[in-house]
Design a protein around this motif. Structure first.
Motif, PDB file in Angstrom:
ATOM      1  N   PHE A 183      12.103 -44.067  30.179  1.00  0.00           N
ATOM      2  CA  PHE A 183      10.719 -44.559  30.179  1.00  0.00           C
ATOM      3  C   PHE A 183      10.629 -45.955  30.771  1.00  0.00           C
ATOM      4  CE2 PHE A 183       9.788 -41.465  26.625  1.00  0.00           C
ATOM      5  CZ  PHE A 183       8.884 -40.713  27.352  1.00  0.00           C
ATOM      6  N   ALA A 184      11.590 -46.820  30.448  1.00  0.00           N
ATOM      7  CA  ALA A 184      11.577 -48.181  31.004  1.00  0.00           C
ATOM      8  C   ALA A 184      11.735 -48.149  32.520  1.00  0.00           C
ATOM      9  CB  ALA A 184      12.681 -49.017  30.367  1.00  0.00           C
ATOM     10  N   ALA A 185      12.615 -47.269  33.006  1.00  0.00           N
ATOM     11  CA  ALA A 185      12.794 -47.151  34.457  1.00  0.00           C
ATOM     12  C   ALA A 185      11.530 -46.621  35.118  1.00  0.00           C
ATOM     13  CB  ALA A 185      13.979 -46.238  34.765  1.00  0.00           C
ATOM     14  N   LEU A 186      10.913 -45.625  34.516  1.00  0.00           N
ATOM     15  CA  LEU A 186       9.667 -45.073  35.066  1.00  0.00           C
ATOM     16  C   LEU A 186       8.564 -46.129  35.106  1.00  0.00           C
ATOM     17  CD1 LEU A 186       8.005 -42.593  36.032  1.00  0.00           C
ATOM     18  CD2 LEU A 186       7.462 -42.203  33.624  1.00  0.00           C
ATOM     19  N   GLY A 187       8.410 -46.873  34.025  1.00  0.00           N
ATOM     20  CA  GLY A 187       7.412 -47.944  34.001  1.00  0.00           C
ATOM     21  C   GLY A 187       7.728 -49.033  35.003  1.00  0.00           C
ATOM     22  N   GLY A 188       9.012 -49.371  35.149  1.00  0.00           N
ATOM     23  CA  GLY A 188       9.408 -50.378  36.133  1.00  0.00           C
ATOM     24  C   GLY A 188       9.110 -49.948  37.557  1.00  0.00           C
ATOM     25  N   VAL A 189       9.326 -48.663  37.847  1.00  0.00           N
ATOM     26  CA  VAL A 189       9.017 -48.147  39.181  1.00  0.00           C
ATOM     27  C   VAL A 189       7.514 -48.205  39.436  1.00  0.00           C
ATOM     28  CG1 VAL A 189       8.980 -46.033  40.569  1.00  0.00           C
ATOM     29  CG2 VAL A 189      11.066 -46.729  39.420  1.00  0.00           C
ATOM     30  N   LEU A 190       6.718 -47.837  38.432  1.00  0.00           N
ATOM     31  CA  LEU A 190       5.259 -47.913  38.591  1.00  0.00           C
ATOM     32  C   LEU A 190       4.802 -49.343  38.876  1.00  0.00           C
ATOM     33  CD1 LEU A 190       3.887 -45.520  35.840  1.00  0.00           C
ATOM     34  CD2 LEU A 190       3.638 -45.277  38.294  1.00  0.00           C
ATOM     35  N   VAL A 235       1.190 -59.905  34.818  1.00  0.00           N
ATOM     36  CA  VAL A 235       1.193 -59.504  33.408  1.00  0.00           C
ATOM     37  C   VAL A 235      -0.098 -59.918  32.712  1.00  0.00           C
ATOM     38  CG1 VAL A 235       2.356 -59.871  31.192  1.00  0.00           C
ATOM     39  CG2 VAL A 235       3.699 -59.469  33.245  1.00  0.00           C
ATOM     40  N   THR A 236      -0.625 -61.087  33.024  1.00  0.00           N
ATOM     41  CA  THR A 236      -1.839 -61.541  32.347  1.00  0.00           C
ATOM     42  C   THR A 236      -3.082 -60.808  32.824  1.00  0.00           C
ATOM     43  OG1 THR A 236      -2.068 -63.346  33.932  1.00  0.00           O
ATOM     44  CG2 THR A 236      -0.954 -63.839  31.840  1.00  0.00           C
ATOM     45  N   ASP A 237      -3.116 -60.399  34.082  1.00  0.00           N
ATOM     46  CA  ASP A 237      -4.276 -59.686  34.604  1.00  0.00           C
ATOM     47  C   ASP A 237      -3.812 -58.511  35.474  1.00  0.00           C
ATOM     48  OD1 ASP A 237      -6.958 -59.116  35.071  1.00  0.00           O
ATOM     49  OD2 ASP A 237      -6.992 -60.331  36.899  1.00  0.00           O
ATOM     50  N   PRO A 238      -3.301 -57.446  34.838  1.00  0.00           N
ATOM     51  CA  PRO A 238      -2.786 -56.327  35.638  1.00  0.00           C
ATOM     52  C   PRO A 238      -3.908 -55.445  36.163  1.00  0.00           C
ATOM     53  CG  PRO A 238      -2.559 -55.835  33.325  1.00  0.00           C
ATOM     54  CD  PRO A 238      -3.117 -57.234  33.420  1.00  0.00           C
ATOM     55  N   ASN A 239      -3.650 -54.827  37.331  1.00  0.00           N
ATOM     56  CA  ASN A 239      -4.604 -53.825  37.788  1.00  0.00           C
ATOM     57  C   ASN A 239      -4.324 -52.530  37.027  1.00  0.00           C
ATOM     58  OD1 ASN A 239      -2.480 -52.443  39.008  1.00  0.00           O
ATOM     59  ND2 ASN A 239      -2.999 -53.075  41.071  1.00  0.00           N
ATOM     60  N   GLY A 240      -5.021 -51.468  37.333  1.00  0.00           N
ATOM     61  CA  GLY A 240      -4.914 -50.245  36.551  1.00  0.00           C
ATOM     62  C   GLY A 240      -3.523 -49.667  36.455  1.00  0.00           C
ATOM     63  N   VAL A 241      -2.864 -49.454  37.578  1.00  0.00           N
ATOM     64  CA  VAL A 241      -1.558 -48.808  37.564  1.00  0.00           C
ATOM     65  C   VAL A 241      -0.497 -49.747  37.003  1.00  0.00           C
ATOM     66  CG1 VAL A 241       0.199 -47.728  39.002  1.00  0.00           C
ATOM     67  CG2 VAL A 241      -2.203 -47.304  39.459  1.00  0.00           C
ATOM     68  N   VAL A 242      -0.590 -51.031  37.298  1.00  0.00           N
ATOM     69  CA  VAL A 242       0.391 -51.992  36.785  1.00  0.00           C
ATOM     70  C   VAL A 242       0.315 -52.058  35.263  1.00  0.00           C
ATOM     71  CG1 VAL A 242       1.071 -54.414  36.747  1.00  0.00           C
ATOM     72  CG2 VAL A 242       0.475 -53.331  38.899  1.00  0.00           C
ATOM     73  N   GLY A 243      -0.881 -52.074  34.710  1.00  0.00           N
ATOM     74  CA  GLY A 243      -1.035 -52.097  33.253  1.00  0.00           C
ATOM     75  C   GLY A 243      -0.461 -50.859  32.603  1.00  0.00           C
ATOM     76  N   ARG A 244      -0.662 -49.724  33.226  1.00  0.00           N
ATOM     77  CA  ARG A 244      -0.112 -48.471  32.697  1.00  0.00           C
ATOM     78  C   ARG A 244       1.408 -48.465  32.794  1.00  0.00           C
ATOM     79  NH1 ARG A 244      -5.116 -47.457  35.085  1.00  0.00           N
ATOM     80  NH2 ARG A 244      -6.499 -46.201  33.780  1.00  0.00           N
ATOM     81  N   GLY A 245       1.932 -48.955  33.909  1.00  0.00           N
ATOM     82  CA  GLY A 245       3.378 -49.048  34.061  1.00  0.00           C
ATOM     83  C   GLY A 245       4.000 -50.012  33.069  1.00  0.00           C
ATOM     84  N   LEU A 246       3.316 -51.130  32.815  1.00  0.00           N
ATOM     85  CA  LEU A 246       3.807 -52.080  31.815  1.00  0.00           C
ATOM     86  C   LEU A 246       3.834 -51.455  30.426  1.00  0.00           C
ATOM     87  CD1 LEU A 246       2.114 -55.430  32.887  1.00  0.00           C
ATOM     88  CD2 LEU A 246       4.545 -54.899  32.875  1.00  0.00           C
ATOM     89  N   ALA A 247       2.828 -50.665  30.090  1.00  0.00           N
ATOM     90  CA  ALA A 247       2.797 -50.007  28.778  1.00  0.00           C
ATOM     91  C   ALA A 247       3.982 -49.064  28.623  1.00  0.00           C
ATOM     92  CB  ALA A 247       1.484 -49.245  28.601  1.00  0.00           C
ATOM     93  N   ILE A 248       4.274 -48.296  29.653  1.00  0.00           N
ATOM     94  CA  ILE A 248       5.402 -47.362  29.595  1.00  0.00           C
ATOM     95  C   ILE A 248       6.721 -48.124  29.532  1.00  0.00           C
ATOM     96  CG2 ILE A 248       6.620 -45.544  30.853  1.00  0.00           C
ATOM     97  CD1 ILE A 248       3.874 -44.700  31.966  1.00  0.00           C
ATOM     98  N   ALA A 249       6.841 -49.188  30.321  1.00  0.00           N
ATOM     99  CA  ALA A 249       8.077 -49.974  30.331  1.00  0.00           C
ATOM    100  C   ALA A 249       8.303 -50.674  28.993  1.00  0.00           C
ATOM    101  CB  ALA A 249       8.045 -50.997  31.462  1.00  0.00           C
TER     102      ALA A 249
END
Length: 135
Positions: A75-82, A98-112
């Motif tokens: 999951f961390a690798a998948l989020g990191g790739v996103l 990190v403070t103002d992520p766009n849509g996909v970055v925020g989702r990837g951060l959540a998974i990571a």
């Protein structure tokens, strides 16, 4: 004559893990696709923990903690790739993303984040288990 042939009192008739896998998957999916960070992290944590539990209970994994750590690493690798595919070049600092992520970055951060938490839980639990066993 037996009322329920084939059933024994020494075996459980149902496992709670399939329900938890389904709920974890649904929560993770809703949280990730709607961009709700706490719901996404909680869903991924529930999904990873319940998959490790069901594999441990069924005998496919000797210890669920290793499985938990491996799922967390995935999951961390998948989020990191996103995150890596959506962050523009070196012109943007990581703190800004990190403070103002766009849509996909925020989702990837959540998974990571959930993946890192699963890895930490697996490593700590395995270490605690070893110290209690005296290994």
């Amino acid at each position: 004559m037996e009322e329920q042939p084939g059933l024994s009192d020494q075996y459980r008739t149902a496992s709670p893990w399939p329900l938890l896998v389904a709920v974890g998957f649904a929560l993770a999916e809703v949280g990730v696709f709607l961009g709700v960070f706490p719901l996404a992290v909680g869903g991924v944590l529930l999904l990873g923990g319940s998959v490790a539990g069901i594999l441990g209970e069924s005998g496919y994994a000797r210890r669920p903690w290793r499985t938990l750590a491996l799922l967390g690493a995935g999951f961390a690798a998948l989020g990191g790739v996103l995150v890596a595919t959506q962050v523009p070049g070196s012109s943007v600092s990581l703190l800004e993303v990190v403070t103002d992520p766009n849509g996909v970055v925020g989702r990837g951060l959540a998974i990571a984040v959930a993946g890192v938490m699963l890895v930490a839980a697996g490593v700590v639990s395995q270490a605690v288990g070893r110290t209690q066993q005296g290994v």
